[in-house]
Scaffold this active site. Sequence first.
Site, PDB file in Angstrom:
ATOM      1  CG  HIS A  97     -17.600  -7.226  41.522  1.00  8.92           C
ATOM      2  ND1 HIS A  97     -18.869  -7.701  42.012  1.00  8.92           N
ATOM      3  CD2 HIS A  97     -17.281  -5.937  41.944  1.00  8.92           C
ATOM      4  CE1 HIS A  97     -19.389  -6.805  42.568  1.00  8.92           C
ATOM      5  NE2 HIS A  97     -18.719  -5.493  42.483  1.00  8.92           N
ATOM      6  CG  HIS A 260     -19.913   3.908  43.882  1.00 12.94           C
ATOM      7  ND1 HIS A 260     -20.072   3.635  45.421  1.00 12.94           N
ATOM      8  CD2 HIS A 260     -19.666   2.623  43.538  1.00 12.94           C
ATOM      9  CE1 HIS A 260     -20.066   2.597  45.640  1.00 12.94           C
ATOM     10  NE2 HIS A 260     -19.838   1.767  44.395  1.00 12.94           N
TER      11      HIS A 260
END
EC number: 1.11.1.21
Length: 733
Positions: A97, A260
């Site tokens: 991020h 993920h």
Amino acid sequence: MNEERKCPITGATHKPSAEKGRSNHDWWPNQLNLKILHQHSALSNPMDKDFNYAEEFKKLDLAAIKQDLYALMTDSQEWWPADYGHYGPLFIRMAWHSAGTYRTSDGRGGAGTGSQRFAPLNSWPDNANLDKARRLLWPIKQKYGRQISWADLMILTGNCALESMGLKTFGFAGGREDIWEPEEDIYWGTEGEWLADKRYSGERELEKPLAAVQMGLIYVNPEGPNGKPDPLAAAKDIRETFARMAMNDEETVALIAGGHTFGKTHGAGDASQVGPEPEAAGIEEQGLGWKNQYGTGKGKDTITSGLEVIWTTTPTKWSNNFFWNLFGYEWELTKSPAGAYQWTPKYGVGANTVPDAHDPSKRHAPAMMTTDLALRFDPDYEKIARRYYENPDQFADAFARAWFKLTHRDMGPRSRYRGAEVPVEELIWQDTIPALDHELIGADEIAALKATILASELSIAQLISTAWASAATFRNSDKRGGANGARLRLAPQKDWEVNQPDELQKVLQVLETIQTEFNASRNDGKKVSLADLIVLGGCAAIEAAAEKAGYKVTVPFTPGRMDATQEETDAHSFAVLEPVADGFRNYLKAKYSFSVEEMLIDKAQLLTLTAPEMTVLIGGMRVLNTNAGHTTHGVFTKRPETLSNDFFVNLLDMGTVWKATSEASDIFEGRNRSTGELQWTATRVDLVFGSNSQLRALVEVYGCKDSQEKFLNDFIAAWNKVMNLDRFDLSGL
């Protein structure tokens, strides 16, 4: 009135923030914002004047800090327990991020400044609970101090997280220097509330330069567009947003699936249980936000995205189990405990196959987000995903390379990379420039080349325009562009409208002939690159223009640039550097929602120019007759190609009255107030320097009778700055 409520200085009564006095922007919301040109000054920087981060980073014991980071991964703290006893997934999200705000259109965002520490990023909904990740890192930052910036530490921590869970990373480069205040120049959208999406128009056309679907998100809504669980529609959003940060389909699939592979999402309860973000939290929270009233507020009771998803059977180990689950089950739509849309295997298949994050006695079924299923149901993504599924080594390499690109894309050329883990392999997205392979020209050769250039058929305006076109592509946001490499002669830059391709080709042919003849004449190893010669031509022309004004000046010139090849240049990647507006050349490609004045300020900010530097450059460029398309707008002089302060003098002349001549009020005529005789024409970029009070104050400095010499000195200094913006070999970073 209670005297204790009065300010001890002014005697005024303290008021709640909502009732404070109105700012200039409140009164005049369309006022030009020049503050973005004066960010990140020494006044906000606590470091000493002689602090050199590149030199400090050299002192860092990289192996030692990595060992400390590896140890931190499994040192679970009671105040914020690690899922599965491992902070790796949290730190990967933090690093992702930090880097993932980057967008190619203007080069802004990204990991290069450590901006996740400040508003608005530190309080975006998508960054919920990353404040805890940075607090977990504080003891290590405290230990190593100035030898590693927060910007570098966040990315290095992400790398160590991956390595500690079994992935061989592609490499790591340090060199990101921290900022000390929020970045005010980045346009994040006009929405006034979190997760709004007024950025779309037409058939879901995302406004440029934005690269996220909603305010406060990094990329896409994991539940699907506007929270609608449609994997195919989500795929369209994914492809658009990832492309806007320079990722192709292969890189996109690798990043999503690889990211993920680890950890879980958090949606243990209703979002109403979560308190305000850091910037809105109480002072007693000490910069932390999202205080959770649900259960213990942490661990098994954590609420972040609202989704409660565990993707794989080994959440703290690298594997291709994400694909095994993605393709191994049929999926049905469900909701998390927080009410968010997510997907679980049909018919109860897969129950008890993935571990609980905090209770070893519990097991769960795997789950997927709508955006995960996009990798299965979008035909192009599906082909790539199956290939990675069937070729785990290819998947690991693709993810490692894409992760390196994600976390280093905004660092600029390899010459800025620091540290022992810089990869040897050169990658085309790094805008490679060949290493210096010749002896540099000295003062005698520079003087001779200047004379040769000025004796050629090229005009002062042509030489200055060409040098500007080469250097002014630079963007400080992602350190791309600039004169080094001479990519002005390569596709796509040679064909950009603003560069007047036909005329540019003639100029380059003359300069290439001079270069060839000079290099062939030398037997001492000295050569001149075309990149250097383009800049030198501009310098020589400025000296000639100053001489026409009656002043003998020397414009600084430092050789050492090299010429890149077309093979070293990704034309598609460089296309985003094309100026849609360049106020310095009075150029506008088309009509846009932003005013040309705002676009000038934006361009100046990317060039690291202050308001005075921007002002003096505009005044000089106009009288040097460098407008794109040879228009005379703003050329407020009767002696073009003479480096005078005429632009400022004539702009301030009260004998001229201005009137718009176009319906859009973007072209103006200046007529003699007494006779009505036409004297000048101008654009909004020209007239804003007389209209805006702050800019007019600067114009007045250069419009005085005693200012010609100051004007010349300031113009040359600003010019030299632009010509050398990409000379990281000179600046250290």
